[in-house]
Motif scaffolding. Structure first.
Motif, mmCIF file in Angstrom:
data_model
loop_
_atom_site.group_PDB
_atom_site.id
_atom_site.type_symbol
_atom_site.label_atom_id
_atom_site.label_comp_id
_atom_site.label_asym_id
_atom_site.label_seq_id
_atom_site.Cartn_x
_atom_site.Cartn_y
_atom_site.Cartn_z
ATOM 1 N N CYS A 181 0.837 -1.196 0.000
ATOM 2 C CA CYS A 181 0.000 0.000 0.000
ATOM 3 C C CYS A 181 0.873 1.248 0.000
ATOM 4 C CB CYS A 181 -0.923 0.014 1.215
ATOM 5 S SG CYS A 181 -2.209 -1.266 1.172
ATOM 6 N N VAL A 182 0.419 2.270 -0.714
ATOM 7 C CA VAL A 182 1.133 3.543 -0.784
ATOM 8 C C VAL A 182 0.214 4.626 -0.242
ATOM 9 C CG1 VAL A 182 2.311 5.207 -2.269
ATOM 10 C CG2 VAL A 182 2.426 2.764 -2.803
ATOM 11 N N VAL A 183 0.662 5.330 0.790
ATOM 12 C CA VAL A 183 -0.123 6.401 1.407
ATOM 13 C C VAL A 183 0.724 7.665 1.457
ATOM 14 C CG1 VAL A 183 -1.465 4.763 2.785
ATOM 15 C CG2 VAL A 183 0.583 5.817 3.774
ATOM 16 N N GLY A 184 0.064 8.789 1.688
ATOM 17 C CA GLY A 184 0.773 10.054 1.801
ATOM 18 C C GLY A 184 -0.193 11.208 1.651
ATOM 19 N N VAL A 239 -2.786 2.058 -4.002
ATOM 20 C CA VAL A 239 -2.717 3.465 -3.605
ATOM 21 C C VAL A 239 -4.007 3.845 -2.897
ATOM 22 C CG1 VAL A 239 -2.786 5.822 -4.520
ATOM 23 C CG2 VAL A 239 -1.084 4.210 -5.366
ATOM 24 N N THR A 240 -3.876 4.483 -1.732
ATOM 25 C CA THR A 240 -5.064 4.886 -0.989
ATOM 26 C C THR A 240 -4.749 6.087 -0.113
ATOM 27 O OG1 THR A 240 -6.771 4.165 0.584
ATOM 28 C CG2 THR A 240 -4.566 3.266 0.898
ATOM 29 N N HIS A 241 -5.770 6.892 0.162
ATOM 30 C CA HIS A 241 -5.653 7.946 1.168
ATOM 31 C C HIS A 241 -6.241 7.476 2.494
ATOM 32 C CE1 HIS A 241 -9.802 8.399 -0.270
ATOM 33 N NE2 HIS A 241 -10.061 8.884 0.921
ATOM 34 N N ASN A 242 -6.821 6.265 2.508
ATOM 35 C CA ASN A 242 -7.532 5.747 3.671
ATOM 36 C C ASN A 242 -6.603 4.824 4.461
ATOM 37 O OD1 ASN A 242 -9.221 3.957 5.288
ATOM 38 N ND2 ASN A 242 -10.968 4.879 4.219
ATOM 39 N N LEU A 243 -6.194 5.282 5.646
ATOM 40 C CA LEU A 243 -5.225 4.514 6.427
ATOM 41 C C LEU A 243 -5.812 3.214 6.961
ATOM 42 C CD1 LEU A 243 -3.427 7.369 8.399
ATOM 43 C CD2 LEU A 243 -2.861 6.376 6.169
#
Length: 255
Positions: free
Chosen positions: A32-35, A186-190
């Motif tokens: 997963c890629v967050v940021g 890819v997500t913005h949701n942790l």
């Protein structure tokens, strides 16, 4: 097959989007890629998939593709991208039509992925007859039918309500548990990241650099809502991102 990113950097005009990204995507794992918003997450995915070429560094494919692989890399998007005039089976078959194969093999592939995604009873339904969650299952089935080496998933659940997201996460865990696949998610949701990721890559605000790679050893099938270990991991991720997320949000508003 694995992906290796070596010192990858990218610009859009004078704006530097990504800097010095070195990362391995191991076979059989979900990474997963967050940021923060605007840090280059989706750009990184496009570079991995070959939709764009990095200005610096390289994206390297290592190893063999799985048996029966028709496309080494395949995408799943948040907007489903279904053809409204095609049935569920017709949308899944679309990606097979450029590949010469006997009709029985094509039918067998479609039947297999519809069964795996619990869509067999809806093979003849049109997209307008489906809920958002079922539409995304169709998109997942369409990706799986080519037996890809790596699935590139760009915020695939962000357009869905919270209950449907939970159900789709359970579906993805079930799919992976039965037949492990390789994916970059890819997500913005942790909460999604700690539920699905074997590894979580945290990018800084633009230009995106790797701040940390968080490894989660807990098996996917044991992760559930309210688990203390996952909550601690989510808090750790948010602690790293909070200030930069606020700064990135203000920057986007001012742009």
């Amino acid at each position: 097959m694995e992906l290796h990113l070596a010192d990858v950097g990218h610009h859009y005009g004078a704006r530097e989007v990504l800097r010095d990204i070195t990362l391995d995507i191991p076979e059989g794992q979900i990474v997963c890629v967050v940021g923060p918003s605007g840090c280059g997450k989706s750009t990184l995915l496009r570079l991995m998939g070959g939709l764009e070429r990095p200005d610096a560094g390289a994206v390297i494919q290592r190893g063999e593709t799985p048996p029966g692989c028709l496309n080494a890399l395949t995408y799943i998007f948040q907007d489903f991208a279904l053809l409204p005039w095609r049935t569920v089976a017709g949308n899944v078959s679309l990606v097979l039509e450029d590949h010469a194969m006997p009709s029985p093999e094509r039918r067998a592939r479609i039947a297999d992925v519809l069964a795996r995604t619990r869509l067999s009873d809806f093979a003849d339904a049109l997209p307008r007859q489906l809920s958002g969650g079922m539409k995304q299952r169709v998109a997942i089935a369409r990706a799986l039918v080519v037996n890809p080496a790596v699935m590139l998933m760009d915020e695939p659940l962000s357009a869905l309500d919270s209950q449907t997201r939970e159900l789709l996460m359970d579906d993805l865990v079930g799919l992976w548990t039965r037949t492990p696949f390789t994916a970059v998610y890819v997500t913005h949701n942790l909460a999604e990241a700690v539920r699905l990721g074997h590894r979580i890559v945290v990018l800084s605000r633009r230009p995106g650099e790797i701040r940390e790679i968080v490894e989660l050893a807990m098996p996917l099938e044991r992760r559930g809502y309210g688990d203390a270990t996952l909550e601690r991991a989510q808090q750790h991720l948010w602690g790293m991102m909070r200030d930069e997320a606020a700064a990135a949000d203000a920057e986007l508003i001012d742009a």
